[in-house]
Each structure stands twice: as C-alpha cells, then as structure tokens.
Enzyme design. Sequence first.
Site, short mmCIF file in Angstrom:
data_model
loop_
_atom_site.label_atom_id
_atom_site.label_comp_id
_atom_site.label_asym_id
_atom_site.label_seq_id
_atom_site.Cartn_x
_atom_site.Cartn_y
_atom_site.Cartn_z
N SER A 14 3.66 18.85 27.44
CA SER A 14 2.80 19.66 26.56
C SER A 14 1.48 20.02 27.23
CB SER A 14 2.58 18.96 25.22
OG SER A 14 1.73 17.84 25.36
N ARG A 91 4.05 8.27 37.76
CA ARG A 91 4.18 7.50 39.00
C ARG A 91 2.79 7.29 39.58
NH1 ARG A 91 8.65 5.14 38.62
NH2 ARG A 91 8.57 4.58 40.81
N LEU A 93 0.48 7.27 42.59
CA LEU A 93 0.50 7.84 43.94
C LEU A 93 -0.21 6.89 44.91
CD1 LEU A 93 -0.37 11.50 42.89
CD2 LEU A 93 1.85 10.68 43.73
N HIS A 109 -6.06 11.38 31.46
CA HIS A 109 -5.73 10.01 31.03
C HIS A 109 -6.12 9.87 29.56
CE1 HIS A 109 -4.93 5.77 31.41
NE2 HIS A 109 -6.04 5.55 30.73
N GLU A 174 -6.52 16.52 24.28
CA GLU A 174 -6.14 16.76 25.68
C GLU A 174 -5.87 18.24 25.91
OE1 GLU A 174 -3.13 14.09 27.30
OE2 GLU A 174 -3.64 12.59 25.81
C1 GAR Z 1 -0.44 12.51 27.71
O1 GAR Z 1 -0.98 11.84 26.60
C2 GAR Z 1 -1.17 12.09 28.97
O2 GAR Z 1 -2.54 11.87 28.81
C3 GAR Z 1 -0.46 10.80 29.29
O3 GAR Z 1 0.88 11.06 29.03
C4 GAR Z 1 0.99 12.05 27.99
C5 GAR Z 1 1.87 13.18 28.50
O4 GAR Z 1 2.15 14.09 27.48
N1 GAR Z 1 -0.67 10.42 30.66
C6 GAR Z 1 -0.74 9.17 31.07
O5 GAR Z 1 -0.61 8.22 30.35
C7 GAR Z 1 -0.96 9.02 32.56
N2 GAR Z 1 -1.13 7.65 32.91
P1 GAR Z 1 2.74 15.54 27.87
O6 GAR Z 1 3.92 15.31 28.81
O7 GAR Z 1 3.19 16.11 26.56
O8 GAR Z 1 1.65 16.33 28.51
#
Ligand code: GAR
Length: 196
Positions: A14, A91, A93, A109, A174
């Site tokens: 998303s 992942r 890096l 994050h 986000e």
């Molecule tokens: C989001 O909330 C992002 O901040 C988090 O995964 C979700 C992905 O949602 N990322 C992490 O936790 C990174 N460590 P999306 O695939 O719908 O964008």
Amino acid sequence: MTVRTAILISGSGSNMETLVRSMTGDHPARPVLVLCNRPDVAGIERAAGLGVPVHVVDHRRFADKAAFEAALDARLRDYQTDLVCLAGFMRILSAGFVEKWPHRILNIHPSLLPKFRGLDTHARALAAGETEHGCTVHEVTPALDDGPILGQARLAVDPDETPEALAHRVLELEHRLYPAVLRRVAAGDRSPLQLD
Ligand code: GAR
C-alpha cells in the site's frame, strides 16, 4: 534531472502504491522499478496494475544473503536507479549493501523512532502506555531502523484500541508522510518534516 526511484516491498504494497501515484506532473522523481522478495504477495499485482516494472527476487532461492543482495543490486543498476524506497520490505540489508547506496535508501518504519525499532511496534507502543505513536521516514544506514530522520507523523493513542486498529490508523499516516518526504528528498531537501 529525473530521480529514478525503485521501491522494495515484501507485502501488500500500500505504501508502494501511494509513492507510485505521487510521482507525476512536476514531481522530481519517477518510479522505474518495484522489487519484491516474496513471490506470493498482493503488492506484485498491485505494482503491475500501476504499470511499473516489477521483479521478484525471492531471498529463499539464493544460497546466502550476499547472493540475494547481489541480485537486488544488479536489478537496481539495470534500471539506473538513483533512489531506493523501502516500503514494507521485511529483510534486513547488510552493511555491505547499504554502503553501496550511500544516502540513497529511504525506509518507512511504523513507530516514532528512536522508539520501537524492529517488529510489533503497535502492540509494544500500547503495552508501554504511550500516549502518542506514529511513523518515521529515515535514511537507511547499516544499523537497524537508525539513520537520519527525514520525517515523522504522529497521532494520539487511544489506550483501549487494539494493535490492529492502531496499525490501521498509523498506515493512513504513512500514506501521507512517505510521499511528502520522497518529494522533498527528490528535490534535495533532507530537513526533517513533521506532519500532524
Ligand atoms: C507498513 O506499516 C510499514 O511501515 C511496515 O510494514 C507495513 C507495510 O505495509 N514496515 C516495517 O515494519 C519495516 N520494518 P504495505 O506493504 O501495505 O506498505
């Protein structure tokens, strides 16, 4: 000059979609590539539907992390990538990879860093009794969920809400924050952005 931007995903994508949709008109960046490390997630169809080239680089098909990262690096270079946006890329890096892309990798994050690095950020924020929570876009450096903060967006926590409800509200933030930060960074502005 156009900032050629690649987006790395592992899941629903998303954030990737909001970034891709933002890069139009007078925006200094354009999406050139989506890379996904899982072959079976919704983000792949989503990227294809947006008309962005999408490649799966499945980490499980490589002998080790170095080989996986070499494949990522090669794809990014194939598309003459200038900037890399991690968008739900799950992942970690290696320092070696990050050092090949200095100041050129951004991450979102789901917490107000430096609080709650790592996973399960929403449940941890609730358990800690936080009154405010949110999300952070930062430059990626070798240390996990570290690196200069480029933007944050915050909300008031309702102590009675579930981690899932809080995650949903943070995800909406986000979707506002990441495109706004990307636009600034692509234009050369790395001063921290605060969204309320
Ligand atoms: C989001 O909330 C992002 O901040 C988090 O995964 C979700 C992905 O949602 N990322 C992490 O936790 C990174 N460590 P999306 O695939 O719908 O964008």
